[in-house]
Write an enzyme that holds these catalytic residues in place. Structure first.
Site, PDB file in Angstrom:
ATOM      1  CD  GLU A 284      -5.022 -14.853  25.277  1.00 35.05           C
ATOM      2  OE1 GLU A 284      -4.757 -14.884  24.150  1.00 35.05           O
ATOM      3  OE2 GLU A 284      -4.827 -13.683  26.048  1.00 35.05           O
ATOM      4  CG  ASP A 363       0.036 -10.649  26.604  1.00 31.12           C
ATOM      5  OD1 ASP A 363       0.935 -11.169  25.884  1.00 31.12           O
ATOM      6  OD2 ASP A 363      -1.060 -10.372  25.909  1.00 31.12           O
ATOM      7  CD  GLU A 391      -0.374  -8.109  21.562  1.00 30.67           C
ATOM      8  OE1 GLU A 391       0.432  -9.266  21.326  1.00 30.67           O
ATOM      9  OE2 GLU A 391      -1.423  -8.164  21.844  1.00 30.67           O
TER      10      GLU A 391
HETATM   11  C1  GCU Z   1      -1.709 -11.654  23.796  1.00 29.28           C
HETATM   12  C2  GCU Z   1      -2.201 -11.433  22.227  1.00 29.28           C
HETATM   13  C3  GCU Z   1      -2.995 -12.568  21.406  1.00 29.28           C
HETATM   14  C4  GCU Z   1      -2.160 -13.900  21.459  1.00 29.28           C
HETATM   15  C5  GCU Z   1      -1.715 -14.247  22.984  1.00 29.28           C
HETATM   16  C6  GCU Z   1      -0.825 -15.398  22.873  1.00 29.28           C
HETATM   17  O1  GCU Z   1      -2.988 -12.041  24.634  1.00 29.28           O
HETATM   18  O2  GCU Z   1      -2.724 -10.419  22.213  1.00 29.28           O
HETATM   19  O3  GCU Z   1      -3.019 -12.044  20.221  1.00 29.28           O
HETATM   20  O4  GCU Z   1      -2.692 -14.826  21.030  1.00 29.28           O
HETATM   21  O5  GCU Z   1      -0.963 -13.041  23.680  1.00 29.28           O
HETATM   22  O6  GCU Z   1       0.325 -15.177  23.198  1.00 29.28           O
HETATM   23  O7  GCU Z   1      -1.128 -16.413  23.094  1.00 29.28           O
END
Ligand code: GCU
Length: 676
Positions: A284, A363, A391
């Site tokens: 990400e 996730d 979340e």
């Molecule tokens: C999810 C979440 C993010 C977080 C990511 C992770 O995508 O929405 O906020 O950073 O998980 O676990 O790294």
């Protein structure tokens, strides 16, 4: 009366404890290190909290064994008093035993003593401290970790309980008393590690590993240390470049290796018992070894070598996937990513690298299959990652009791031979043996007075500690413990327990039944947006059209089902044997597919959403029954959350039902209201 701040460690007079006061009035305590001292102090505080008096405290050497009292020590220091050798327990294990007129609490180590003290106090509070106790416990999971996703500006990523406990305006800024109280809560359920900053290491957080921040970090670590909790720091893989001004962060570049070695040496001067680094790399948008054409083993091992001389470990996250996917391309499946990336590297990691694998392939959805990496990894240390912060499970507005899910995870059979359920695979790593070494979970806590926003969400923090300590515990047993500890005996505890147990199924029904996943508002992750992720780059699609919904993950489809052991691969690949709560995760099915209850898939979608809403409505009514039982503020704050939950459930029900009605033109066979 309930004081939300104290969570499951309420001040409350326990009536008629089986153990009579005289034995509890005098304590002989081993004065070893600071954890043993804290254990003695916790015992004193606990007795005061539950029985209303403060016992007299003496050093262990003052107790002859003849002198009646409580003996607190390690198994080694209480050797003489222990009637028979307790044998060697795992780290953190303990014995609680009445011996003659005395009560002995003996830990395998000082942390074990602390856990023994907390267990005894918990039994006392639950009215289960018999006058003849003989109890021996060991934690199933050696690593029992909390991950904080706190940012230095004071925000918390995916936090629903107020600002950060640790930071504000780019700096450490905390109330030491509050941190001590937090450490106490965590230690009381056996937590022994904590990472204190977000895995996305951005902005000022990159500076945490510089001298400007390390004094404060060390002071925070010192509070946790007294409670047997060691600190991890999340680091940014690109630091040699962004912080060190090197031209690269390539893990095989000697200058980079040297930079990390020197950096580790500096950090360990401030925090000598730092547990190590937690790393989110190539995920990400975070930097990682892929940028330099290196593998994740190259990246993790380089860091592992930097912390190794200091006794540190690297926790390396497996949440690595392509987040630039093209929705048009049906051949690529995000669910495959963790296994595809990490299985080929099994055995390539150094012995102080631990992989942290999210429980499911996506996730933290309300329902996902357990990741196929568990059971499959044979030569790599690893732990499972859970999410306590809600979340995707309702933002601590909706009640969603997570041990319900965790119990299922613990009982999932990976089908790699006998005794291969997740709970059977947990254990201590040793030469040639690579069990699941424990768990990490994203915290649900913040500066809200009740720590968790929704008071009943405290049960999720409690339940996490309990179930990873003893994965044989059921969600129901944990709910009962928590309810009694929090609300005492009476109608409030009964209602709370009952609501917890109803909450997960209700949430799953109105949110994402049958493993469909990701119909949630993008980014925010609360409330419905059915096609919110359909045409995005994140790779989480359900691909509903007028005839069918779901992803074909059989060998003929994306092949994800084949990442499991043969027995499970076959089980998941056939819709007839696939568990129905995962049906749409593994299969693309027509709406007229007949489910086990004889109804079509479409009718089941309608039914679950109507039922989920009705159950949320019933939970609200049930809570109202406590109006004259609970303190007004506690009653009101939970009430307002149930009201918001009902509004949310209504949106989920109506938007989803309308969506499928519009797609199919087929209404509800029971004639309930579906808006056009
Ligand atoms: C999810 C979440 C993010 C977080 C990511 C992770 O995508 O929405 O906020 O950073 O998980 O676990 O790294």
């Amino acid at each position: 009366m309930l004081n939300e701040y104290h969570c499951w460690l309420q001040r409350r007079t326990v009536k008629n404890p089986a153990l009579q006061a005289p034995v509890l009035q005098t304590v002989y305590a081993h004065s070893g290190g600071e954890v043993a001292s804290q254990a003695a102090e916790e015992f004193r505080r606990g007795i005061e909290r539950l029985l209303g008096f403060s016992p007299a405290m003496y050093p262990l050497s003052a107790g002859t064994g003849e002198s009646v009292g409580v003996y607190l020590g390690t198994i080694a220091t209480l050797e003489k008093q222990l009637p028979r050798a307790a044998g060697k327990l795992c780290a953190g294990g303990f014995v609680i035993k009445t011996a003659g007129k005395n009560l002995l609490i003996a830990g395998q180590d000082e942390a074990g003593l602390l856990y023994g003290v907390f267990r005894f106090l918990s039994l006392l509070a639950q009215g289960k401290a018999e006058d003849n106790i003989d109890l021996q416990e060991e934690p199933a999971s050696p690593l029992r970790i909390i991950n904080h996703w706190d940012n230095l500006d004071g925000t918390v990523e995916r936090g629903y309980a107020g600002p950060s406990l640790f930071y504000r305006n780019g700096h450490f800024d905390y109330d030491p008393q509050r941190i001590e109280d937090y450490a106490r809560l965590l230690a009381s359920v056996g937590i022994n590690r904590i990472s204190i900053n977000n895995v996305n290491v951005r902005a000022e957080a990159k500076l945490l590993i510089t001298e400007a921040y390390l004094t404060d970090a060390a002071a925070l670590a010192a509070i946790f240390r007294r409670f047997g909790i060691r600190v991890f720091l999340s680091i940014n893989f690109g630091a040699p470049w962004s912080l060190g001004k090197l031209p690269t962060a390539d893990p095989l570049d000697p200058a980079v290796t040297t930079w990390w070695k020197e950096r580790a040496a500096l950090i360990y001067r401030y925090i000598p018992d730092l547990a190590g680094f937690l790393v989110k790399a190539d995920s990400e948008g975070e930097p990682g070894p892929f940028q330099y054409g290196r593998t994740h083993a190259d990246g993790a091992n380089m860091l592992a070598q930097a912390v190794k001389p200091h006794g540190g470990e690297i926790i390396w996250r497996c949440f690595v996937y392509n987040c630039q996917q093209d929705w048009r391309d049906h051949s690529f499946d995000r669910a495959r990513a963790a296994y595809d990336h990490f299985m080929p590297l099994d055995g390539a990691f150094d012995d102080n690298v631990i992989l942290q694998i999210k429980f499911g392939p996506y996730d933290f959805q309300v329902r996902e299959p357990v990741s196929p990496l568990f059971g499959a990894l044979r030569k790599t240390r690893h732990i499972m990652e859970l999410q306590i912060t809600q979340e995707y499970t309702g933002h601590q507005i909706d009640l969603c009791y997570l041990p319900w899910l965790w119990e299922d995870i613990m009982r999932f059979d990976t089908a790699y031979g006998p005794d291969s359920r997740i709970k059977d695979l947990i254990g201590q790593h040793s030469e040639g043996r690579f069990p699941i070494e424990g768990f990490a979970a994203v915290a649900n806590t913040g500066l809200d007075r009740n720590w968790t926003g929704h008071t009943l969400a405290q049960a999720n923090l409690y339940g996490y500690g309990r179930i990873i300590w003893n994965p044989a515990l059921s969600a129901a047993e944990i709910a009962r413990e928590w309810s009694v500890l929090s609300f005492g005996f009476g109608p409030a505890a009964h209602t709370a327990e009952n609501l917890l147990l109803k909450s997960y199924p209700a949430y799953e029904k109105y949110n994402a039944p049958f493993g469909v996943c990701f119909m949630v508002t993008p980014g925010l992750h609360y409330g419905p947006n059915i096609e919110g992720y359909e045409y995005s780059r994140w790779g989480t699609y359900h691909r509903a059209d007028a005839q069918a919904i779901g992803i074909d993950r059989r060998p003929a489809g994306t092949g994800y089902s084949d990442q499991y052991a043969a027995k499970n691969a076959a089980l998941f690949a056939d819709p007839a044997s696939c568990p129905e709560n995962l049906l749409l995760f593994f299969h693309r099915l027509r709406y007229d597919y007949i489910m086990k209850n004889g109804e079509t898939l479409l009718q089941n979608i309608y039914d679950t959403h109507f039922e989920g809403y009705d159950e949320a409505a019933a939970m609200l009514e049930q809570w109202k029954g406590l109006k004259n039982v609970l303190e007004t503020d506690v009653y009101q704050s939970v009430l307002s959350r149930f009201e918001r939950q009902l509004a949310n459930a209504r949106e989920w029900r109506d938007q989803i039902n309308t969506y499928f009605f519009r797609k199919t033109g087929i209404g509800d066979k029971r004639g309930r209201m579906i808006y056009e």
